[in-house]
Each structure stands twice: as C-alpha cells, then as structure tokens.
Scaffold this motif. Structure first.
Motif, short mmCIF file in Angstrom:
data_model
loop_
_atom_site.label_atom_id
_atom_site.label_comp_id
_atom_site.label_asym_id
_atom_site.label_seq_id
_atom_site.Cartn_x
_atom_site.Cartn_y
_atom_site.Cartn_z
N ASN A 1 0.21 -4.97 -7.12
CA ASN A 1 -1.20 -5.41 -7.16
C ASN A 1 -1.33 -6.91 -6.94
O ASN A 1 -2.26 -7.38 -6.27
CB ASN A 1 -1.83 -5.01 -8.49
N GLU A 2 -0.40 -7.68 -7.52
CA GLU A 2 -0.43 -9.13 -7.32
C GLU A 2 -0.18 -9.47 -5.85
O GLU A 2 -0.79 -10.40 -5.30
CB GLU A 2 0.61 -9.81 -8.21
N ARG B 1 2.44 1.70 -3.49
CA ARG B 1 1.52 2.01 -4.59
C ARG B 1 1.21 3.50 -4.68
O ARG B 1 1.08 4.05 -5.78
CB ARG B 1 0.22 1.21 -4.45
N LEU C 1 -0.90 -7.55 -3.28
CA LEU C 1 -2.11 -7.19 -2.55
C LEU C 1 -3.20 -8.23 -2.76
O LEU C 1 -3.93 -8.57 -1.82
CB LEU C 1 -2.60 -5.81 -2.99
N ASP C 2 -3.34 -8.73 -3.98
CA ASP C 2 -4.34 -9.77 -4.25
C ASP C 2 -4.04 -11.04 -3.46
O ASP C 2 -4.95 -11.72 -2.97
CB ASP C 2 -4.39 -10.09 -5.75
N GLU D 1 3.87 -1.70 -10.59
CA GLU D 1 2.46 -1.69 -10.19
C GLU D 1 1.85 -3.08 -10.27
O GLU D 1 1.04 -3.47 -9.41
CB GLU D 1 1.67 -0.71 -11.07
N HIS E 1 0.83 -1.21 0.00
CA HIS E 1 0.00 0.00 0.00
C HIS E 1 0.87 1.26 0.00
O HIS E 1 0.59 2.23 -0.72
CB HIS E 1 -0.91 0.01 1.23
#
Length: 211
Positions: free
Chosen positions: A183-184, A142, A186-187, A179, A139
């Motif tokens: 994102n991966e 990002r 975070l997923d 990015e 977070h």
C-alpha cells in the motif's frame, strides 16, 4: 565591425588557413578550449578535437569541408589540460572573389549543459518507468495477499489447538506487513493532485503568536 561581432560570439570561432593551421580565434574559443590565443595561433586544427587512432573523423571533416564547402556534427573537443567535452562543430570553406579557397572557419558550440540535461531527462524517464512497473507489481501482489488472508481466516476457524492457531496468526501478521509495504508503494507511485483553498493568513499568524 564584423570582426568585433565574431570576437564577441559565445561560441568558439576558429579560423584556419588552407593547410589547417589556426590563424585566428575569438574569446569564446579561448574559454572553451581553456587556452590563450597565443597558445592556439599557428597550431594544427587537430589539437582541438579527439579522434580515433586512424583519424577517420578528422579526415571526414576535412574532406567534406573541402569538397562540399561545409560539415556539421558532434565531436569531442580536447582542452588544454587534456579534459574532453562534447561540442557541436560546424565548418565552412572560405573562398576569395575569384572562387579560390583561402581557408576555413569552424564554430564550436559547447554541449556540456545540453548533455547534462539529456542525461537528467533520461534518468527521470527511467524513474517514471520504474514507478509504473512498481505500481503494476504491487497491484499483482495485493490480489493474492487478499486471497491468503481470507484462506487464513477460514483455516483459523477450523483449528482446535492453540499451537496451530498461533502459527496461523504469525502468518496473518506477516501478510499484514506485506500489505502495508504494498500500500505504501502504491501511495508513493500514485499521482499527487494538489487542492487549492483560501486561508486567512492574518488569522493563522495571530493564532501562532498567541500560542
């Protein structure tokens, strides 16, 4: 009948005389220490547990059992081949009808599986904490990545030469790759919620069979 019950107990039961010599063992003790009954009868109790060079723990167990009548705590047992394992030891003093000490009885409970479960739980908790930390880092990363993309977009609009524009595009591609990784991550750390739906299994099977 009581003797039969003792022999059938899963925990290792070891009876000792007043001098600390083994006088009786049950099947659980033979399995736990990987020794036959004949190999243990007559031996000193000290062959069953590991201790420090100065035998502090053995003295504590003996002194507490003699003075208070019992002792309970975790010990490292020693098996026939020299391997060691964690066990919960409970001791008690045996007295006759006149209150005179006759000997001692000790119960060993194998803690191998419990220790393995504890280790697994600790590892799971560590992984969960690591996932939370990774999510927090993602977070934090990002947000500045978004600012960099915006700045690059504004910078590109101000550039005039093809060479400088190409440099900016390379930077934008690198930011985009970062990015994707964030994102991966975070997923991966996001809690998964399963949604249950009803399906016609017969219809699905027919469609598979029909190709």
């Amino acid at each position: 009948l009581e003797l039969a019950h003792v022999r059938s107990i899963d925990d290792g039961i070891v009876g000792l005389d007043f001098d600390g010599r083994i006088v009786t063992v049950n099947e659980g003790a033979c399995l736990l220490f990987q020794r036959t009954e004949a190999e243990m009868i007559g031996e000193d109790f000290n062959i069953l547990i590991r201790d420090t060079e100065y035998r502090e723990k053995r003295r504590i167990i003996a002194r507490s059992t003699y003075r208070t009548g019992r002792w309970r705590g975790e010990v490292e047992i020693v098996r026939k081949g020299g391997s060691q394992a964690a066990a919960l030891l409970s001791t008690a003093k045996i007295i006759d009808e006149k209150g005179k000490p006759m000997g001692f009885v000790s119960s060993f409970k194998d803690l191998t599986e419990i220790k393995a479960m504890q280790t697994k739980m600790i590892q799971t908790e560590k992984l969960a904490s690591l996932g939370q930390m990774a999510a927090g880092v993602a977070h934090e990363v990002r947000n500045p990545l978004g600012s960099i993309k915006m700045s690059l977009r504004l910078l590109r609009d101000e550039l005039r030469t093809a060479e400088t524009i190409e440099v900016v595009e390379h930077i934008r591609d690198a930011v985009a790759s970062m990015e994707v990784i964030v994102n991966e991550l975070l997923d991966y750390t996001r809690e998964i919620t399963l949604q249950l739906d009803e399906y016609d299994l017969g219809r699905i099977a027919r469609s598979v069979a029909d190709g």
